[in-house]
Design a protein around this motif. Structure first.
Motif, PDB file in Angstrom:
ATOM      1  N   THR A 486       0.975  -1.017   0.062  1.00 32.48           N
ATOM      2  CA  THR A 486       0.021   0.012   0.004  1.00 32.48           C
ATOM      3  C   THR A 486       1.062   1.058  -0.009  1.00 32.48           C
ATOM      4  N   GLU A 487       2.083   1.223   0.530  1.00 37.13           N
ATOM      5  CA  GLU A 487       2.946   2.493   0.760  1.00 37.13           C
ATOM      6  C   GLU A 487       3.485   2.506  -0.639  1.00 37.13           C
ATOM      7  N   ALA A 488       3.881   1.388  -1.300  1.00 41.65           N
ATOM      8  CA  ALA A 488       4.507   1.684  -2.722  1.00 41.65           C
ATOM      9  C   ALA A 488       3.396   2.193  -3.803  1.00 41.65           C
ATOM     10  N   ALA A 489       2.111   1.648  -3.439  1.00 38.85           N
ATOM     11  CA  ALA A 489       1.100   2.198  -4.519  1.00 38.85           C
ATOM     12  C   ALA A 489       0.834   3.429  -4.188  1.00 38.85           C
ATOM     13  N   GLN A 490       0.915   3.927  -3.155  1.00 35.83           N
ATOM     14  CA  GLN A 490       0.710   5.470  -2.866  1.00 35.83           C
ATOM     15  C   GLN A 490       1.748   6.261  -3.397  1.00 35.83           C
ATOM     16  N   PHE A 491       3.084   5.845  -3.117  1.00 35.39           N
ATOM     17  CA  PHE A 491       4.114   6.544  -3.745  1.00 35.39           C
ATOM     18  C   PHE A 491       4.014   6.547  -5.411  1.00 35.39           C
ATOM     19  N   GLU A 492       3.670   5.496  -5.940  1.00 39.97           N
ATOM     20  CA  GLU A 492       3.502   5.525  -7.422  1.00 39.97           C
ATOM     21  C   GLU A 492       2.672   6.493  -7.801  1.00 39.97           C
ATOM     22  N   ALA A 493       1.481   6.523  -7.063  1.00 43.77           N
ATOM     23  CA  ALA A 493       0.342   7.555  -7.463  1.00 43.77           C
ATOM     24  C   ALA A 493       1.008   8.908  -7.444  1.00 43.77           C
ATOM     25  N   VAL A 494       1.417   9.414  -6.347  1.00 44.40           N
ATOM     26  CA  VAL A 494       2.147  10.671  -6.233  1.00 44.40           C
ATOM     27  C   VAL A 494       3.205  10.948  -7.356  1.00 44.40           C
ATOM     28  N   ALA A 495       3.938  10.111  -7.640  1.00 47.48           N
ATOM     29  CA  ALA A 495       5.136  10.195  -8.533  1.00 47.48           C
ATOM     30  C   ALA A 495       4.654   9.941  -9.937  1.00 47.48           C
ATOM     31  N   GLY A 496       3.479   9.805 -10.385  1.00 43.59           N
ATOM     32  CA  GLY A 496       3.213   9.716 -11.540  1.00 43.59           C
ATOM     33  C   GLY A 496       2.828   8.567 -12.375  1.00 43.59           C
ATOM     34  N   GLY A 497       3.087   7.542 -11.432  1.00 45.68           N
ATOM     35  CA  GLY A 497       2.897   5.873 -12.216  1.00 45.68           C
ATOM     36  C   GLY A 497       1.666   5.276 -12.130  1.00 45.68           C
ATOM     37  N   ALA A 498       0.908   5.734 -12.912  1.00 53.03           N
ATOM     38  CA  ALA A 498      -0.633   5.432 -12.647  1.00 53.03           C
ATOM     39  C   ALA A 498      -0.680   3.978 -12.682  1.00 53.03           C
ATOM     40  N   GLY A 499       0.028   3.256 -13.809  1.00 53.27           N
ATOM     41  CA  GLY A 499      -0.131   1.974 -14.183  1.00 53.27           C
ATOM     42  C   GLY A 499       0.323   1.033 -12.836  1.00 53.27           C
ATOM     43  N   PRO A 500       1.400   1.258 -12.503  1.00 53.65           N
ATOM     44  CA  PRO A 500       2.155   0.462 -11.303  1.00 53.65           C
ATOM     45  C   PRO A 500       1.431   0.773  -9.973  1.00 53.65           C
ATOM     46  N   ALA A 501       1.000   1.909  -9.784  1.00 52.45           N
ATOM     47  CA  ALA A 501       0.310   2.338  -8.443  1.00 52.45           C
ATOM     48  C   ALA A 501      -1.006   1.473  -8.577  1.00 52.45           C
TER      49      ALA A 501
END
Length: 567
Positions: A486-501
């Protein structure tokens, strides 16, 4: 001075050494004045010895799990003792259905302390020191019933300063271990008195004490569940018919059923504990291999506790996937311990008790019976290491029978000095979470905990490429770690990685589909990527399968889902 004390020590030994006459109770019932005076001096010295190496804990704050169980626990912070009796051990137990553990005695103790002095960590640690000293005193009294003052003191002293106990003594949540040890030893002592009692009134009082000790010990931590088996081992050591123990064991079994019923009512399941992420994906056979592979670690930690680690998860320690040499060695050790206990049952019954004690008490947390919440934890060795104290006391009794009092004193003093210095050096590591993490980073930079913490720091400082690489490395080590996903998902969302998130959030939901947190995170990820309809849809799906629903209702309010979408 030492030479003048030899005749007294020998007389004391001949009167009370249970290695020579385990069933003799005359010395216990009518100790000589000299023996009584020596015992009092020994108790005072051992209590002081228990405190000295750990005195630095008074400068410690709240560290590691203290943040969740004490600082972030609204019931503890409210000083709500009665509420703590009805609440899970982990305040965020709602994250996982049927999780949280149930340790009402430990929770109530922490709530009481907060109500008395608030956030003053030094007073929490003072209680921990007092509890450890109390355990040490009870251990001496238990051993003193079977061996002389000198031998009992040697075994207890090693326990008092053992470095593997630092995590339990120097960390506030370690009070659960200390309370479980205190009540378990109290139950053993009362049971021994019950064996020797003659009047019905005294037997009822003592039996009530055993029952209360069991309920309080199990309510402090689950490892105290082993008291009924320890009662049977003590009966064998005392050379009493095993049928004497059966009524007590049956009564304690009833207490256990009652406590388990309360547990199910509070946390929703018998186990309560969420399986360690590194064990969650293992087959039954691989988990058994992993449990066996831990036995060399137990031996190392008990006899050569040089390296001490706050977290034994990957990559400090990996589960065993195959029947490798470490698994074979662990299996041989596990086989050798009960075999040795059986062989020593007549010649050295206290040594046999020590071996049996360790096996019995370590099994519930060894991952051999049920998967535990951690692969290995030093704090879990606190009560099992009473077995080592029994072994040292038995060795001391043997040396005394050979007239080697000076050798016993010299060896015990040297061992206590080495162990005590190691413990004193380890105590400041538990000053706060940053100190624990720094220690882990120095000794094991490859740990997933260290890598995850560095990734979070990189994220907070805007180093997104480094943070992404860190989360990827951590997930390679712990692919089924719910919080990490869940931490990694939220990071990817903030960093712009929609697919990985989205993929990471979906993986988190797959790991624990009944957790509301996974759906909340997925909804937030979708909202950050602009897909509001999908964000609402995933929350509605969470309402169908998650438990409890409160976090999802809160998130629904934030996304303004129409009321007709709610069930």
């Amino acid at each position: 001075m030492l030479r003048r004390s030899l005749p007294r020590a020998r007389a004391d030994r001949d009167a009370t050494d249970a290695l020579s006459s385990p069933s003799s109770t005359a010395a216990r019932e009518a100790p000589s004045p000299n023996a009584t005076r020596s015992d009092r001096v020994a108790v005072a010295c051992l209590a002081l010895l228990a405190v000295l190496p750990h005195i630095g804990a008074l400068a410690n704050g709240f560290a590691w799990d203290d943040g969740f169980i004490v600082l972030s626990n609204p019931i503890v912070r409210a000083g709500d003792v009665l509420g703590a009796l009805r609440a899970p051990w982990w305040p965020d137990a709602s994250t996982f259905t049927g999780s949280g553990l149930y340790r009402p005695v430990s929770s109530a103790a922490l709530a009481l302390q907060w109500g008395l002095w608030g956030e003053r960590a030094s007073l929490f640690h003072l209680v921990g020191l007092a509890l450890h000293a109390g355990v040490v005193v009870l251990l001496f009294v238990l051993l003193r019933g079977w061996v002389s003052t000198w031998a009992a003191s040697a075994g207890t002293a090693v326990f008092a300063v053992h470095p593997v106990h630092v995590e339990a003594v120097a960390n506030v949540v370690g009070q659960a271990e200390l309370l479980a040890g205190l009540f378990t030893l109290c139950g053993c002592l009362l049971y021994r008195r019950w064996l020797d009692s003659e009047t019905m009134a005294s037997r009822l009082v003592l039996l009530s004490g055993v029952v209360a000790s069991y309920a309080l010990g199990f309510g402090a931590k689950e490892i105290a569940v082993t008291l009924p088996v320890l009662v049977a081992l003590i009966t064998i050591l005392e050379r009493r018919p095993i049928v004497r123990a059966l009524p007590v064991v049956a009564l304690l079994g009833g207490v256990l059923m009652w406590m388990l019923a309360l547990r199910v009512q509070v946390v929703g399941s018998l186990r309560g504990e969420v399986t360690a992420p590194e064990l969650a994906g293992l087959s039954y056979t691989s988990r058994i291999w992993t449990g066996l592979s831990l036995w060399p670690d137990y031996v190392r930690l008990l006899f050569a506790p040089i390296e001490l680690v706050a977290d034994y998860g990957p990559a400090v320690r990996f589960p065993a996937a195959d029947l490798d040499p470490l698994v074979v060695l662990g299996g041989l050790i596990l086989l050798a311990v009960p075999v040795s206990a059986w062989a020593l049952r007549s010649r050295a019954p206290l040594a046999a008790l020590g071996l049996g004690w360790f096996v019995v008490v370590i099994l519930p947390v060894s991952n051999l019976i049920v998967p535990a919440g951690v692969i290995l934890a030093e704090r879990s060795l606190y009560l099992p290491s009473v077995g080592l104290a029994c072994g040292v006391a038995a060795l001391g009794g043997w040396m005394l029978r050979l007239g080697r009092l000076r050798a016993l004193v010299a060896v015990a003093t040297l061992l206590c000095a080495i162990f005590g210095l190691r413990s004193a050096a380890r105590v400041p590591v538990w000053r706060d979470s940053a100190s624990v993490l720094a220690s882990l980073e120095r000794s094991h930079p490859e740990s997933h905990v260290v890598i995850r913490a560095q990734a979070i720091r990189d994220m907070e400082q805007g180093r997104f490429d480094e943070a992404r690489a860190g989360f990827e490395r951590a997930l390679q080590l712990q692919p089924l770690h719910f919080s990490l996903l869940t931490e990694a998902a939220q990071f990817e969302a903030v960093a712009g990685g929609a697919g990985p998130a989205r993929q990471l959030a979906l993986r988190a939901i797959a790991v624990y589909p009944t957790s509301p947190h996974g759906y909340v995170v997925m909804s937030r990820v979708l909202r950050l990527t602009g897909d509001t309809a999908a964000a609402r849809s995933i929350l509605v799906e969470g309402l169908r399968v998650a438990d409890p629903l409160a976090p999802i209702w809160t998130e629904l309010e934030r996304t303004r889902v129409p009321t007709e979408a709610r069930r």
